[in-house]
Design a protein around this motif. Structure first.
Motif, PDB file in Angstrom:
ATOM      1  N   MET A   1      -0.763   1.060   8.530  1.00 56.35           N
ATOM      2  CA  MET A   1      -0.810   2.893   8.492  1.00 56.35           C
ATOM      3  C   MET A   1       0.383   3.341   9.248  1.00 56.35           C
ATOM      4  SD  MET A   1      -2.954   2.596  10.094  1.00 56.35           S
ATOM      5  CE  MET A   1      -3.996   2.473  12.006  1.00 56.35           C
TER       6      MET A   1
ATOM      7  N   CYS B   1      -3.567  -3.872   6.521  1.00 55.42           N
ATOM      8  CA  CYS B   1      -3.994  -2.415   5.663  1.00 55.42           C
ATOM      9  C   CYS B   1      -5.201  -2.281   7.253  1.00 55.42           C
ATOM     10  CB  CYS B   1      -3.799  -2.274   4.746  1.00 55.42           C
ATOM     11  SG  CYS B   1      -5.086  -0.636   4.117  1.00 55.42           S
ATOM     12  N   ALA B   2      -5.548  -1.032   7.244  1.00 55.88           N
ATOM     13  CA  ALA B   2      -6.780  -0.980   8.154  1.00 55.88           C
ATOM     14  C   ALA B   2      -8.064  -1.261   7.403  1.00 55.88           C
ATOM     15  CB  ALA B   2      -6.134   0.629   9.197  1.00 55.88           C
TER      16      ALA B   2
ATOM     17  N   LEU C   1       0.659  -0.587   0.200  1.00 62.89           N
ATOM     18  CA  LEU C   1      -0.184  -0.210   0.075  1.00 62.89           C
ATOM     19  C   LEU C   1       0.833   1.231   0.395  1.00 62.89           C
ATOM     20  CD1 LEU C   1      -1.829   3.104   1.342  1.00 62.89           C
ATOM     21  CD2 LEU C   1      -2.814   1.001  -0.095  1.00 62.89           C
TER      22      LEU C   1
ATOM     23  N   TYR D   1      -8.094   7.481   8.821  1.00 61.40           N
ATOM     24  CA  TYR D   1      -7.674   6.397  10.494  1.00 61.40           C
ATOM     25  C   TYR D   1      -7.966   7.072  11.096  1.00 61.40           C
ATOM     26  CZ  TYR D   1      -3.885   5.022   6.613  1.00 61.40           C
ATOM     27  OH  TYR D   1      -3.998   4.492   5.132  1.00 61.40           O
TER      28      TYR D   1
HETATM   29 MO   LIG Z   1      -2.745   0.809   4.609  1.00 63.18          MO
END
Ligand SMILES: [Mo]
Ligand SMILES: Nc1nc2c(c(=O)[nH]1)N[C@H]1C(S)=C(S)[C@@H](COP(=O)(O)O)O[C@H]1N2
Length: 369
Positions: free
Chosen positions: A203, A95-96, A49, A228
């Protein structure tokens, strides 16, 4: 029908993937779920990402700057960092936004289904001793990590930056990493140096790290204060997205249909297997359902992995008859957090960890010889 009616700005209720989402999806790839087979994900199969462009960094001119509320600010070369005590640890990164494209309406962003995860062996030096040697001032509250990559997001020109509360930054597992799976970081994973914060969504692990600034105020940059955050409406301040909530994934059994990815299995005993992880505490339970979540049975957990690596699980299944089945798995961790049955909708599409479901058809045909 106007599909945008009643849908919050920046989201879509359309089934169609937009040009913008496709553009992101072709740049940022997921881990094909069959790669759950490997305890350590080969680097090329690890998810990727990148918000802006991959910066081209020359090791010779690169320096890490450590400044802000410290008594002794300093700059370090990669050689100096590599001369410090080094550790290698397997860490599961997720990844969130993993799961985002399965929500409706969904945030218009990287359209992950379930594959934004990987486990690699990261090598680097612990951050805490570096901060302590620099002498953190008594009024310090946060540490801000700045990458070299720049872009515009939400109308704001920025470099990629995230912060951590001082006590989180001082945890012993937080690394400044220069190698992955025994190789120097490739350009896309943050060459020459990245932050690695085990247990937190991806992140936080700032790539192409260039500056570490100890700060006496909370950081209000875009990736901290706007992105986020767990919100249900655009005007809510929301809650920050932090550690990884539990998730399990199943290695898709049998063979796929090329287009739909629907799975086909012969009528024979099959070992269902996968991996499970949580950033809050060890995974203590994985359960499997072969009837779409009506009934559940305990899967077998392999020996506990290293603290921040995913846990292997397996379950022997004898399909009772030819037909269609929905296979599911769900995990729970030692803190009592567990995967919900329904998606956890939120505006940004973060930290959705509902149970993994795979539709399969068990065929009467014997397997090919
Ligand atoms: Mo991410
Ligand atoms: N400098 C910088 N760091 C970054 C990003 C970025 O775009 N720029 N992306 C973050 C996000 S959202 C994730 S999920 C992880 C992904 O790490 P990977 O590409 O090595 O898997 O990096 C994080 N660190």
């Amino acid at each position: 029908m106007d599909q945008s009616a009643g849908v919050p700005a920046g989201t879509t209720a359309s089934d169609q993937i937009s040009r913008e989402e496709l553009q992101l999806a072709t740049r940022n790839h997921g881990m094909p779920l069959e790669a759950l087979r490997w305890p350590v994900t080969p680097v090329g199969l690890h998810y990727l990402l990148v918000h802006y462009d991959i910066p081209a960094v020359e090791e010779a001119g690169w320096r890490l700057l450590l400044d802000g509320r410290v008594e002794r600010p300093r700059t370090l070369t990669l050689e100096e960092l590599r001369a410090r005590p080094a550790v290698t640890r397997p860490v599961t990164l997720e990844c969130a936004g993993n799961g985002r494209a399965r929500l409706s309406p969904r945030a218009i962003s990287q359209p992950w289904l379930l594959e934004a995860v990987g486990t690699a062996e990261w090598t680097g030096t612990p951050l805490a001793p570096l901060l302590q040697e620099a002498g953190v001032a008594g009024d310090a509250v946060e540490v801000v990590f700045s990458g070299l990559d720049r872009g515009v997001e939400g109308g704001v020109e920025q470099r990629y930056q995230r912060s951590l509360a001082l006590d989180e930054a001082l945890r012993e597992e937080v690394l400044l990493a220069w190698a992955v799976n025994g190789q120097p970081l490739p350009p896309q994973h943050g060459f020459p140096l990245r932050l690695l914060v085990p247990g937190w969504y991806g992140m936080t692990s700032v790539k192409w790290l260039e500056r570490i600034t100890v700060s006496a105020e909370p950081f209000e940059g875009y990736q901290q204060a706007s992105a986020y955050r767990w919100r249900h409406a655009p005007d809510e301040p929301g809650e920050p997205v932090t550690r990884i909530v539990p998730r399990s994934l199943m290695l898709p059994p049998g063979i796929p249909d090329f287009l739909t990815r629907h799975r086909f299995l012969p009528l024979a005993p099959v070992r269902l297997e996968g991996r499970a992880w949580s950033g809050w505490g060890p995974v203590v339970r994985v359960e499997v359902s072969t009837d779409g979540g009506r009934t559940w049975a305990a899967a077998e957990l392999a020996d506990p992995p290293a603290p921040y690596a995913w846990h292997a699980w397996s379950y022997e299944w004898q399909p009772p008859a030819p037909g269609d089945y929905e296979l599911c798995c769900r995990a729970a961790d030692a803190t009592g957090r567990q995967q919900p049955t329904q998606p956890r909708w939120n505006l940004g599409g973060y930290a959705d960890n509902d149970v993994h479901r795979i539709a399969v058809t068990v065929t009467p045909t014997p397997p090919d010889r």
